[in-house]
Design a protein around this motif. Structure first.
Motif, PDB file in Angstrom:
ATOM      1  N   ALA A   1     -31.118 -70.634 -50.180  1.00 36.78           N
ATOM      2  CA  ALA A   1     -29.974 -69.755 -50.341  1.00 36.78           C
ATOM      3  C   ALA A   1     -30.353 -68.346 -49.902  1.00 36.78           C
ATOM      4  CB  ALA A   1     -29.534 -69.739 -51.800  1.00 36.78           C
ATOM      5  N   GLU A   2     -29.447 -67.691 -49.242  1.00 36.55           N
ATOM      6  CA  GLU A   2     -29.683 -66.333 -48.766  1.00 36.55           C
ATOM      7  C   GLU A   2     -29.598 -65.356 -49.934  1.00 36.55           C
ATOM      8  OE1 GLU A   2     -28.048 -63.295 -45.311  1.00 36.55           O
ATOM      9  OE2 GLU A   2     -26.830 -65.015 -45.887  1.00 36.55           O
ATOM     10  N   VAL A   3     -30.525 -64.401 -49.951  1.00 34.14           N
ATOM     11  CA  VAL A   3     -30.512 -63.325 -50.939  1.00 34.14           C
ATOM     12  C   VAL A   3     -29.999 -62.091 -50.227  1.00 34.14           C
ATOM     13  CG1 VAL A   3     -31.920 -61.895 -52.456  1.00 34.14           C
ATOM     14  CG2 VAL A   3     -32.447 -64.323 -52.198  1.00 34.14           C
ATOM     15  N   LYS A   4     -28.923 -61.489 -50.734  1.00 33.23           N
ATOM     16  CA  LYS A   4     -28.344 -60.299 -50.100  1.00 33.23           C
ATOM     17  C   LYS A   4     -28.690 -59.061 -50.905  1.00 33.23           C
ATOM     18  CE  LYS A   4     -24.508 -62.318 -47.624  1.00 33.23           C
ATOM     19  NZ  LYS A   4     -24.723 -61.835 -46.278  1.00 33.23           N
ATOM     20  N   ASN A   5     -28.872 -57.947 -50.200  1.00 28.12           N
ATOM     21  CA  ASN A   5     -29.083 -56.633 -50.807  1.00 28.12           C
ATOM     22  C   ASN A   5     -30.296 -56.557 -51.725  1.00 28.12           C
ATOM     23  OD1 ASN A   5     -26.798 -55.501 -49.521  1.00 28.12           O
ATOM     24  ND2 ASN A   5     -25.492 -56.481 -51.049  1.00 28.12           N
ATOM     25  N   HIS A   6     -31.365 -57.301 -51.394  1.00 28.67           N
ATOM     26  CA  HIS A   6     -32.599 -57.139 -52.165  1.00 28.67           C
ATOM     27  C   HIS A   6     -33.085 -55.713 -51.949  1.00 28.67           C
ATOM     28  CE1 HIS A   6     -36.232 -58.202 -54.240  1.00 28.67           C
ATOM     29  NE2 HIS A   6     -36.909 -57.575 -53.293  1.00 28.67           N
ATOM     30  N   LYS A   7     -33.442 -55.021 -53.021  1.00 27.06           N
ATOM     31  CA  LYS A   7     -33.651 -53.586 -52.919  1.00 27.06           C
ATOM     32  C   LYS A   7     -34.931 -53.130 -52.263  1.00 27.06           C
ATOM     33  CE  LYS A   7     -30.406 -52.424 -56.275  1.00 27.06           C
ATOM     34  NZ  LYS A   7     -29.617 -51.702 -56.980  1.00 27.06           N
TER      35      LYS A   7
ATOM     36  N   ILE B   1     -44.186 -56.277 -44.658  1.00 25.72           N
ATOM     37  CA  ILE B   1     -43.432 -56.768 -43.509  1.00 25.72           C
ATOM     38  C   ILE B   1     -44.438 -57.100 -42.416  1.00 25.72           C
ATOM     39  CG2 ILE B   1     -41.716 -56.215 -41.760  1.00 25.72           C
ATOM     40  CD1 ILE B   1     -40.522 -54.210 -43.806  1.00 25.72           C
ATOM     41  N   LYS B   2     -44.448 -58.335 -41.992  1.00 21.44           N
ATOM     42  CA  LYS B   2     -45.419 -58.799 -40.998  1.00 21.44           C
ATOM     43  C   LYS B   2     -45.324 -57.985 -39.711  1.00 21.44           C
ATOM     44  CE  LYS B   2     -47.113 -63.032 -38.947  1.00 21.44           C
ATOM     45  NZ  LYS B   2     -46.999 -64.490 -38.943  1.00 21.44           N
ATOM     46  N   GLY B   3     -46.452 -57.399 -39.311  1.00 22.90           N
ATOM     47  CA  GLY B   3     -46.528 -56.674 -38.047  1.00 22.90           C
ATOM     48  C   GLY B   3     -45.720 -55.385 -37.985  1.00 22.90           C
ATOM     49  N   ALA B   4     -45.347 -54.814 -39.120  1.00 27.17           N
ATOM     50  CA  ALA B   4     -44.475 -53.639 -39.114  1.00 27.17           C
ATOM     51  C   ALA B   4     -45.158 -52.363 -38.646  1.00 27.17           C
ATOM     52  CB  ALA B   4     -43.892 -53.410 -40.514  1.00 27.17           C
ATOM     53  N   GLY B   5     -46.476 -52.313 -38.721  1.00 25.27           N
ATOM     54  CA  GLY B   5     -47.162 -51.082 -38.324  1.00 25.27           C
ATOM     55  C   GLY B   5     -46.789 -49.953 -39.263  1.00 25.27           C
ATOM     56  N   ASN B   6     -46.668 -48.733 -38.715  1.00 24.12           N
ATOM     57  CA  ASN B   6     -46.370 -47.589 -39.580  1.00 24.12           C
ATOM     58  C   ASN B   6     -45.075 -46.873 -39.217  1.00 24.12           C
ATOM     59  OD1 ASN B   6     -47.137 -46.339 -37.251  1.00 24.12           O
ATOM     60  ND2 ASN B   6     -48.905 -45.275 -38.097  1.00 24.12           N
ATOM     61  N   LYS B   7     -44.255 -47.450 -38.348  1.00 23.92           N
ATOM     62  CA  LYS B   7     -42.979 -46.827 -37.977  1.00 23.92           C
ATOM     63  C   LYS B   7     -41.833 -47.434 -38.773  1.00 23.92           C
ATOM     64  CE  LYS B   7     -44.327 -45.455 -33.384  1.00 23.92           C
ATOM     65  NZ  LYS B   7     -44.092 -45.496 -31.971  1.00 23.92           N
ATOM     66  N   ALA B   8     -40.859 -46.599 -39.131  1.00 25.11           N
ATOM     67  CA  ALA B   8     -39.680 -47.096 -39.851  1.00 25.11           C
ATOM     68  C   ALA B   8     -38.927 -48.081 -38.959  1.00 25.11           C
ATOM     69  CB  ALA B   8     -38.779 -45.927 -40.234  1.00 25.11           C
TER      70      ALA B   8
ATOM     71  N   LYS C   1     -34.852 -57.839 -37.307  1.00 24.02           N
ATOM     72  CA  LYS C   1     -35.226 -59.105 -37.941  1.00 24.02           C
ATOM     73  C   LYS C   1     -36.733 -59.075 -38.181  1.00 24.02           C
ATOM     74  CE  LYS C   1     -31.127 -60.959 -37.047  1.00 24.02           C
ATOM     75  NZ  LYS C   1     -30.076 -61.000 -37.983  1.00 24.02           N
ATOM     76  N   VAL C   2     -37.159 -59.450 -39.387  1.00 22.56           N
ATOM     77  CA  VAL C   2     -38.571 -59.401 -39.754  1.00 22.56           C
ATOM     78  C   VAL C   2     -38.969 -60.652 -40.535  1.00 22.56           C
ATOM     79  CG1 VAL C   2     -38.594 -56.867 -39.848  1.00 22.56           C
ATOM     80  CG2 VAL C   2     -38.124 -58.167 -41.929  1.00 22.56           C
ATOM     81  N   THR C   3     -40.268 -60.826 -40.688  1.00 24.36           N
ATOM     82  CA  THR C   3     -40.821 -61.869 -41.558  1.00 24.36           C
ATOM     83  C   THR C   3     -41.527 -61.159 -42.704  1.00 24.36           C
ATOM     84  OG1 THR C   3     -41.122 -63.384 -39.718  1.00 24.36           O
ATOM     85  CG2 THR C   3     -42.408 -63.823 -41.708  1.00 24.36           C
ATOM     86  N   LEU C   4     -41.248 -61.579 -43.930  1.00 23.11           N
ATOM     87  CA  LEU C   4     -41.817 -60.925 -45.103  1.00 23.11           C
ATOM     88  C   LEU C   4     -43.167 -61.509 -45.475  1.00 23.11           C
ATOM     89  CD1 LEU C   4     -38.616 -60.728 -47.319  1.00 23.11           C
ATOM     90  CD2 LEU C   4     -39.570 -58.966 -45.811  1.00 23.11           C
ATOM     91  N   GLU C   5     -44.075 -60.628 -45.874  1.00 22.71           N
ATOM     92  CA  GLU C   5     -45.368 -61.012 -46.429  1.00 22.71           C
ATOM     93  C   GLU C   5     -45.344 -60.843 -47.948  1.00 22.71           C
ATOM     94  OE1 GLU C   5     -48.050 -62.158 -44.848  1.00 22.71           O
ATOM     95  OE2 GLU C   5     -47.322 -61.945 -42.806  1.00 22.71           O
TER      96      GLU C   5
ATOM     97  N   LYS D   1     -42.478 -64.947 -49.540  1.00 21.33           N
ATOM     98  CA  LYS D   1     -43.541 -64.899 -48.535  1.00 21.33           C
ATOM     99  C   LYS D   1     -43.208 -65.845 -47.389  1.00 21.33           C
ATOM    100  CE  LYS D   1     -48.532 -64.995 -47.999  1.00 21.33           C
ATOM    101  NZ  LYS D   1     -48.777 -63.631 -47.632  1.00 21.33           N
ATOM    102  N   GLY D   2     -43.182 -65.284 -46.169  1.00 22.61           N
ATOM    103  CA  GLY D   2     -42.876 -66.072 -44.981  1.00 22.61           C
ATOM    104  C   GLY D   2     -41.395 -66.180 -44.670  1.00 22.61           C
ATOM    105  N   ALA D   3     -40.537 -65.612 -45.531  1.00 27.28           N
ATOM    106  CA  ALA D   3     -39.088 -65.690 -45.320  1.00 27.28           C
ATOM    107  C   ALA D   3     -38.644 -64.763 -44.190  1.00 27.28           C
ATOM    108  CB  ALA D   3     -38.344 -65.317 -46.607  1.00 27.28           C
ATOM    109  N   SER D   4     -37.587 -65.154 -43.500  1.00 25.14           N
ATOM    110  CA  SER D   4     -36.961 -64.301 -42.496  1.00 25.14           C
ATOM    111  C   SER D   4     -36.051 -63.315 -43.216  1.00 25.14           C
ATOM    112  CB  SER D   4     -36.123 -65.139 -41.539  1.00 25.14           C
ATOM    113  OG  SER D   4     -36.946 -66.034 -40.841  1.00 25.14           O
ATOM    114  N   ALA D   5     -36.008 -62.089 -42.721  1.00 24.95           N
ATOM    115  CA  ALA D   5     -35.174 -61.062 -43.349  1.00 24.95           C
ATOM    116  C   ALA D   5     -34.620 -60.138 -42.281  1.00 24.95           C
ATOM    117  CB  ALA D   5     -36.001 -60.270 -44.363  1.00 24.95           C
ATOM    118  N   GLU D   6     -33.605 -59.386 -42.672  1.00 25.53           N
ATOM    119  CA  GLU D   6     -33.023 -58.377 -41.787  1.00 25.53           C
ATOM    120  C   GLU D   6     -33.033 -57.047 -42.521  1.00 25.53           C
ATOM    121  OE1 GLU D   6     -28.751 -57.242 -39.772  1.00 25.53           O
ATOM    122  OE2 GLU D   6     -29.231 -59.351 -40.079  1.00 25.53           O
TER     123      GLU D   6
END
Length: 72
Positions: free
Chosen positions: A1-7, A14-21, A27-31, A39-44
């Motif tokens: 089930a999709e989780v919306k508006n997680h704060k 965030i996988k591979g996010a580096g240091n830039k906003a 679209k990202v993958t969560l660590e 962990k490993g979920a797709s997110a926006e």
């Protein structure tokens, strides 16, 4: 089930996010693992904010085990 508006996730969760906003719509993958199935979920990215986040170590007042690197 999709989780919306997680704060909150922090940049380091965030996988591979580096240091830039990241821009809204990215679209990202969560660590993160502070919720089951995260962990490993797709997110926006919906929005981002540059802010200070404190990570703390503490021993619960009720005598429980020490908690390390708590963010929330």
């Amino acid at each position: 089930a999709e989780v919306k508006n997680h704060k909150w996730v922090v940049q380091e969760e965030i996988k591979g996010a580096g240091n830039k906003a990241l821009k809204p719509g990215t679209k990202v993958t969560l660590e993160a693992n502070h919720m089951e199935g995260m962990k490993g979920a797709s997110a926006e990215i919906v929005s981002s904010k540059k802010t200070t986040v404190y990570m703390v170590d503490y021993t619960p007042a009720n005598g429980g085990e020490k908690v390390t690197n708590h963010k929330w």
